[in-house]
Write an enzyme that holds these catalytic residues in place. Structure first.
Site, PDB file in Angstrom:
ATOM      1  N   ARG A 105       0.873  -1.199  -0.017  1.00 19.58           N
ATOM      2  CA  ARG A 105       0.004   0.130  -0.223  1.00 19.58           C
ATOM      3  C   ARG A 105       0.908   1.124   0.062  1.00 19.58           C
ATOM      4  O   ARG A 105       1.932   1.354   0.715  1.00 19.58           O
ATOM      5  CB  ARG A 105      -0.873   0.048   1.136  1.00 19.58           C
ATOM      6  N   HIS A 118      -1.373   0.160 -10.020  1.00 18.61           N
ATOM      7  CA  HIS A 118      -1.894  -1.058  -9.124  1.00 18.61           C
ATOM      8  C   HIS A 118      -2.494  -2.191  -9.844  1.00 18.61           C
ATOM      9  O   HIS A 118      -3.566  -2.591  -9.682  1.00 18.61           O
ATOM     10  CB  HIS A 118      -2.981  -0.156  -8.421  1.00 18.61           C
TER      11      HIS A 118
HETATM   12  C1  OXD Z   1      -6.207  -5.707  -3.097  1.00 16.61           C
HETATM   13  C2  OXD Z   1      -5.342  -4.893  -4.014  1.00 16.61           C
HETATM   14  O1  OXD Z   1      -6.254  -5.482  -1.899  1.00 16.61           O
HETATM   15  O2  OXD Z   1      -5.626  -5.168  -5.196  1.00 16.61           O
HETATM   16  O3  OXD Z   1      -6.514  -7.021  -3.353  1.00 16.61           O
HETATM   17  O4  OXD Z   1      -4.744  -4.146  -3.916  1.00 16.61           O
END
Ligand code: OXD
Length: 308
Positions: free
Chosen positions: A223, A271
């Site tokens: 993240r 992402h």
């Molecule tokens: C998840 C993401 O949380 O794609 O799976 O970041």
């Protein structure tokens, strides 16, 4: 109707079809299309981006199955204690490991230089680095981090993994959260796989990066908020890091005026390292649905004390 998806858009049909193939035939609504009356009966929600308004409109809700590994998007939402929240587990390791390996290899061989040289029709040999002599640290040793550590293990000199408790993985040097200084010491490549929780916010900053080997590399597939981006930028400008591959950033999509877009050595991807593939989502959802109905313990139950 007791089950609905939320926030998965056109993937709703794909999911319903895939669930049908494993024998789940009951009607599954799309929350966005349900009126106030229909929402009152919803007991199970599957998806992303479930807001306070959604929770408040579903008074019979008993279970939320998140469509991904992370549930940080639920942190600001007040969820009744009676509602179980589960996340997708044991699904993302192979994809995220491939992304991390690709980023590490592209860095050691300087793939950017290769493609640029070709675009400019330049035949200019240079000395490439070698992955086999490097020390790689995986920050986060849950199922994804452990899988990534195992993918790197045969290819590098040393793999380290840091978890809340010291991870016990064969052939991998485990470190507990208290041993973080040694984990970072002289590390060539850092692979970040941590979820975003109040505890992990900016967990990687100048103090951590400064312990790494000068000229090292950082890969973030966890993240964005776990990385202090200002510290990353300063470290790259100073040469402490030679670059980074960021599949996640603190503000997504990355704003067009962010200096990260053009910082030398930085690769940005949108992402994509851990896609929620239908087979994985269906496997976890259908297994959890039968456990939910039978009142048995479910897979991937979120522990709000830990935040994931
Ligand atoms: C998840 C993401 O949380 O794609 O799976 O970041």
């Amino acid at each position: 109707m007791e089950i609905a998806t939320c926030g998965i858009g056109s993937r709703h049909e794909e999911l319903v079809q895939a669930l049908g193939q494993v024998g789940i035939q009951e009607p599954i609504g799309r929350l966005e299309h349900l009126d106030t009356e229909a929402r009152r009966d919803i007991k199970v929600l599957f998806g992303w981006g479930i807001t306070q308004e959604v929770i408040d409109s579903c008074p019979s809700l008993a279970w939320i199955q998140g469509a991904g590994a992370g549930v940080d998007w639920l942190l600001p939402v007040r969820i009744p204690e009676s509602v179980v929240v589960t996340r997708i587990v044991d699904h993302f390791g192979p994809d995220m490991g491939e992304y991390a390996l690709m980023a590490a290899l592209a860095w050691v061989k300087d793939w950017r230089r290769i493609t640029q040289g070709q675009a400019e029709r330049q035949w200019s040999p240079y000395l490439v680095r070698q992955l086999a002599v490097l020390s790689v640290g995986i920050l986060g040793a849950g199922s994804i981090g452990s899988h990534i550590a195992e993918m790197f293990r045969p290819l590098v000199r040393e793999v380290r993994a840091l978890g809340r408790k010291r991870p016990q993985l064969s052939g991998i040097r485990g470190f507990s959260a208290e041993e973080w200084e040694t984990f970072y010491d002289q590390l060539d490549v850092l692979v970040m796989v941590l979820p975003h929780t109040p505890e992990t916010y900016h967990a990687v900053g100048a103090q951590q990066i400064d312990r790494m080997k000068r000229g090292g590399y950082l890969i973030n597939v966890g993240r964005g908020a776990v990385l202090d981006e200002a510290a990353l930028i300063a470290a790259i400008q100073d040469g402490q890091l030679s670059g980074a591959a960021l599949d996640v950033v603190e503000t997504e999509p990355l704003p067009s005026d962010s200096p990260l877009w053009t910082l030398p050595g930085v690769t940005i991807s949108p992402h994509i390292s851990g896609p929620s593939r239908p087979d994985g989502m269906v496997a976890v959802f259908s297994e959890n649905l039968s456990r939910f109905r039978a009142g048995r313990p479910m897979l991937g139950v979120v522990d709000w004390e830990r935040g994931y």
